[in-house]
Scaffold this active site. Structure first.
Site, PDB file in Angstrom:
ATOM      1  CD  GLU A   1      -2.620  -1.087   2.678  1.00  0.00           C
ATOM      2  OE1 GLU A   1      -3.763  -1.554   2.676  1.00  0.00           O
ATOM      3  OE2 GLU A   1      -2.105  -0.561   3.691  1.00  0.00           O
ATOM      4  CB  CYS A   2       0.654   4.364  -0.031  1.00  0.00           C
ATOM      5  SG  CYS A   2       0.939   6.125  -0.358  1.00  0.00           S
ATOM      6  N   GLY A   3       3.327   3.690   0.355  1.00  0.00           N
ATOM      7  CA  GLY A   3       4.756   3.617   0.602  1.00  0.00           C
ATOM      8  C   GLY A   3       5.314   2.229   0.405  1.00  0.00           C
TER       9      GLY A   3
ATOM     10  CG  MET B   1       3.179   0.388  -5.504  1.00  0.00           C
ATOM     11  SD  MET B   1       1.783   1.175  -6.349  1.00  0.00           S
ATOM     12  CE  MET B   1       2.165   2.911  -6.096  1.00  0.00           C
TER      13      MET B   1
ATOM     14  CB  SER C   1      -3.141   0.197  -5.092  1.00  0.00           C
ATOM     15  OG  SER C   1      -3.884   1.391  -5.259  1.00  0.00           O
TER      16      SER C   1
END
Length: 458
Positions: A327-329, A331, A418
């Site tokens: 998730e975010c970081g 990814m 994502s």
């Protein structure tokens, strides 16, 4: 016999962001904690940073409440459980009182919690009363408890505001302008408590104590009205992850983790194994899945890229075709390179194609859901970076209140990545499918990407 739980409760909102509501909420929590009361604080909306400050102030965990992301049933059950064991419940709002759909006002009305609004009064006096009157009257069904005037310049400033208020709008507190008590912030919000160690500034503990002192003797410190909270009785999730060992990254670079997500994984039978991509050189043994949450990899990019042992371990884990949720970081860490906020490019784990770049101004935030084959999982986006030269997205997030496509969602084999931060309780079965390797329609696992040099970044 009634199952209703009763507890004094107050919803602290504001006319807009940046008014000082987190400081006021934290100060109020600290004041009542000093009086020997057990204070439970909730934060409206998706937020990983404010709750860390509020948890330190109250000495209790802080949960998110959001009617869209978490759902009314989750919110109702959390409030009911808190009312059973607390002497006071505080809820900090998000943005302005009436901003968003659903808004902070919607949440306060849904559970009949009285509202106090913080207004930064710098540069105005009687206008504070006009704004306060509008906030109090805009939604007649909302209980308006009163105003907190912040950043006042003098006793005369306070008097002008108080004299302008109608009799039924109380001035609960008048706080002087104390710039040194402001909580430090950066590109994604407040600085995390463990990082507020600048020797030239007040410690976070000192700020909280000083802010609580400013509230002494003011009406805001009186216990608010008692609110009746009803139980929800949410169904126990199925033991879909029984026997699974799930590795979760957690350190200064990866700290955006909802406690509700952790509780759900444990309730579904998972054994959780914490590890640090910064400090550890290998993964815990016997893992069946990995969860790489968001955080601040850009602040630790050099150390992450230099930890070759961990990068190699994650590449090997992925090559075995085992489930990974990034998730975010998380990814950004899996991609080939990450260019930090100073323009320095660092190699990352190289599991996925793609290059991350921090941006100084533009970012993305807001509620979105992930429309996955396993089911829709609600969450949100909040980042100041972009990724390019990535895989072709499997899907895009669905925004809560706008038709434009949301964040790209990438899937390769059993790896899902994502910018979205997912709220697991919004769909436990879908989360279990992602982490136990039974995803619907998963392509055959492919080989990991090889990290490229930073010269490939545009």
């Amino acid at each position: 016999m009634s199952t209703t739980a009763y507890c004094p409760a107050l919803f602290l909102s504001a006319m807009a962001s940046g008014q000082g509501k987190t400081t006021v909420t934290a100060a109020l929590a600290r004041h009542h904690r000093r009086q020997g009361r057990r204070v439970t604080v909730f934060k409206t909306g998706p937020d990983y940073l404010d709750p860390q400050i509020l948890a330190l102030a109250s000495d209790q965990p802080v949960e998110p409440l959001d009617l869209w992301m978490a759902g009314e049933a989750f919110c109702r059950e959390q409030l009911y459980r808190a009312a059973q064991v607390s002497d006071l419940i505080l809820v900090e709002g998000a943005m302005g009182l009436h901003d968003g759909t659903p808004s902070s006002a919607d949440l306060a009305i849904a559970f009949d919690i009285p509202v106090a609004c913080v207004i930064n009064a710098r540069g105005m006096a009687q206008t504070v009363a006009a704004i306060g009157l509008g906030l109090a009257r805009y939604r007649p069904e909302m209980q308006f408890h009163g105003l907190v005037a912040n950043a006042l310049g003098s006793e005369r400033h306070r008097q002008l505001i108080e004299d302008s208020l109608p009799d039924d709008v109380r001035l609960l507190a008048a706080l002087p302008r104390e710039e040194h008590l402001a909580l430090p912030s950066r590109h994604l919000g407040l600085v995390q408590p463990g990082e507020q160690d600048d020797p030239d500034n007040l410690s976070l503990e000192a700020r909280l104590e000083a802010a609580a002192n400013l509230l002494e003797g003011q009406a805001l410190t009186e216990l608010p009205p008692t609110v009746a909270f009803e139980p929800q009785n949410i169904d126990t999730p199925p033991p879909a992850l029984a026997g699974k060992r799930i590795g979760i990254a957690r350190d200064a670079a990866f700290s955006f983790i909802y406690a509700a997500n952790v509780r759900l994984l444990e309730a579904m039978g998972a054994e959780l194994c914490w590890f640090s991509p910064l400090a550890d050189t290998s993964l815990p043994e016997g893992l069946d899945a990995l969860w790489l949450p968001g955080g601040y990899p850009e602040l630790h990019a050099a150390a992450l890229g230099a930890n070759h042992g961990m990068c190699q371990a994650i590449r090997h884990f992925d090559a075995r075709g085992l489930p990974i949720l990034a998730e975010c970081g998380g990814m950004l860490y899996l991609q080939q390179t990450l260019t930090d906020q100073h323009g320095t490019c660092h190699p990352m784990a190289g599991v996925l194609p793609g290059h991350g770049e921090m941006r100084t101004k533009r970012g993305c935030q807001g509620m979105q859901s992930a429309p996955l084959p396993e089911g829709e999982i609600r969450g949100h986006a909040h980042h100041h970076s972009r990724s390019h030269d990535t895989l072709t997205p499997m899907a895009h997030g669905r925004r809560a209140s706008h038709p434009a496509p949301g964040e790209a969602i990438f899937r390769r084999g059993r790896l899902n990545a994502s910018y979205l931060h997912l709220f697991f309780p919004s769909n436990p079965e879908a989360v279990a499918a992602l982490l136990d390797g039974t995803m619907d329609g998963s392509p055959t696992p492919g080989a990991s990407a090889h990290a490229k040099s930073c010269s490939h970044v545009e």
